[in-house]
Design a protein around this motif. Structure first.
Motif, short mmCIF file in Angstrom:
data_model
loop_
_atom_site.label_atom_id
_atom_site.label_comp_id
_atom_site.label_asym_id
_atom_site.label_seq_id
_atom_site.Cartn_x
_atom_site.Cartn_y
_atom_site.Cartn_z
N ARG A 232 0.85 -1.18 0.00
CA ARG A 232 0.00 0.00 0.00
C ARG A 232 0.89 1.24 0.00
N ILE A 233 0.67 2.13 -0.93
CA ILE A 233 1.49 3.34 -1.05
C ILE A 233 0.71 4.52 -0.47
N THR A 234 1.32 5.21 0.48
CA THR A 234 0.66 6.35 1.12
C THR A 234 0.92 7.63 0.33
N ALA A 235 0.32 8.74 0.79
CA ALA A 235 0.25 9.94 -0.05
C ALA A 235 1.37 10.95 0.16
N THR A 236 1.96 10.99 1.35
CA THR A 236 2.86 12.10 1.68
C THR A 236 4.23 11.94 1.02
N HIS A 237 4.63 12.97 0.27
CA HIS A 237 5.95 13.01 -0.35
C HIS A 237 6.96 13.58 0.65
N TYR A 238 8.19 13.06 0.61
CA TYR A 238 9.19 13.51 1.58
C TYR A 238 9.46 15.01 1.47
#
Length: 245
Positions: A232-238
């Motif tokens: 599952r890939i979450t939304a927040t970019h570093y």
């Protein structure tokens, strides 16, 4: 649903408790500060009594081979107390790719924790996350000498702790997976590039030197710490997370 969150006062645990209670569950945090000692077993039976779910978010105080003994003792005590208390679901947080890095004592210890849970008496769920964005400062500190930071090119796919906590809370409130859920952030970076981004965003002096023999991540083979198929890939970019700090 009554949920005992062991290690419920830490970075992830406190957010898991908050999320579960906001969703209408009764989540209670337990830690040494509340009188629960997972190594001696003190307070454990009382902590899990009446709980439908136990979420174990405790962590070893060291990353060396002593971590193996920590996870052995803590899981033995927690599983025994959970079985006695009639707990129906046991959740732990682990690391993406943990079983593919035998060169790190701490990763071998986490594999042991997973194996003890899989072979234990309670239905279970394992959430494996990639490296937390919040831990980047500590990663830099491990290989800093003066104004120089040495980092390998190990691929990393960082995830925000808040998103990890949200998924752990979701899993805890659901049916046991009796398996593993992998989660990660959306972007892959070589660790040395991630270090440069971090220093620049913080306005810190110094430079990052690429050194594939530097630090604990130097022994990581290939891209095993990045999201596997089906994660599952979450939304927040570093970069967005950095800008918002």
């Amino acid at each position: 649903m009554n949920i005992a969150v062991i290690g419920g006062t830490g970075l992830i645990g406190s957010q898991v408790v908050k999320n579960l209670n906001a969703a209408g569950h009764q989540a209670v945090p337990h830690s040494q500060s509340t009188g629960v000692d997972i190594i001696t077993g003190q307070g454990l039976e009382e902590a899990v009594s009446g709980a439908d779910v136990v979420v174990n978010l405790t962590n070893s105080p060291t990353f060396d081979d002593a971590s193996i003994g920590f996870f052995q003792a803590s899981m033995d005590n927690l599983l025994t107390a959970s079985e006695k208390g009639g707990v129906g679901h046991f959740v732990i947080l682990s690391i993406v790719g943990v079983d593919q890095v035998p060169g790190l004592d701490y990763y071998r210890a986490k594999v042991l924790q997973e194996d003890l849970l899989k072979g234990g008496p309670v239905p279970y769920s394992i959430v494996r996350a990639t490296q937390f964005m919040e831990f980047m400062d500590a990663t830099l500190a491990m290989t800093t000498d003066g104004d120089t930071v040495r980092l390998p090119r190990t691929p990393i796919q960082p995830i925000a702790a808040a998103e990890v906590a949200a998924v752990v809370a979701e899993v805890a409130a659901g049916a046991p997976l009796n398996g593993v859920l992998d989660i990660s952030g959306p972007d892959v970076y070589p660790l040395d590039e991630l270090g440069r981004l971090t220093l620049t965003a913080k306005g810190r002096a110094g430079s990052v030197v690429t050194d594939d023999a530097a630090g604990m991540f130097a022994v990581v083979p290939g891209d095993v710490l990045t999201a596997p198929d089906g994660a599952r890939i979450t939304a927040t970019h570093y970069t967005d997370w950095l800008a918002g700090r």
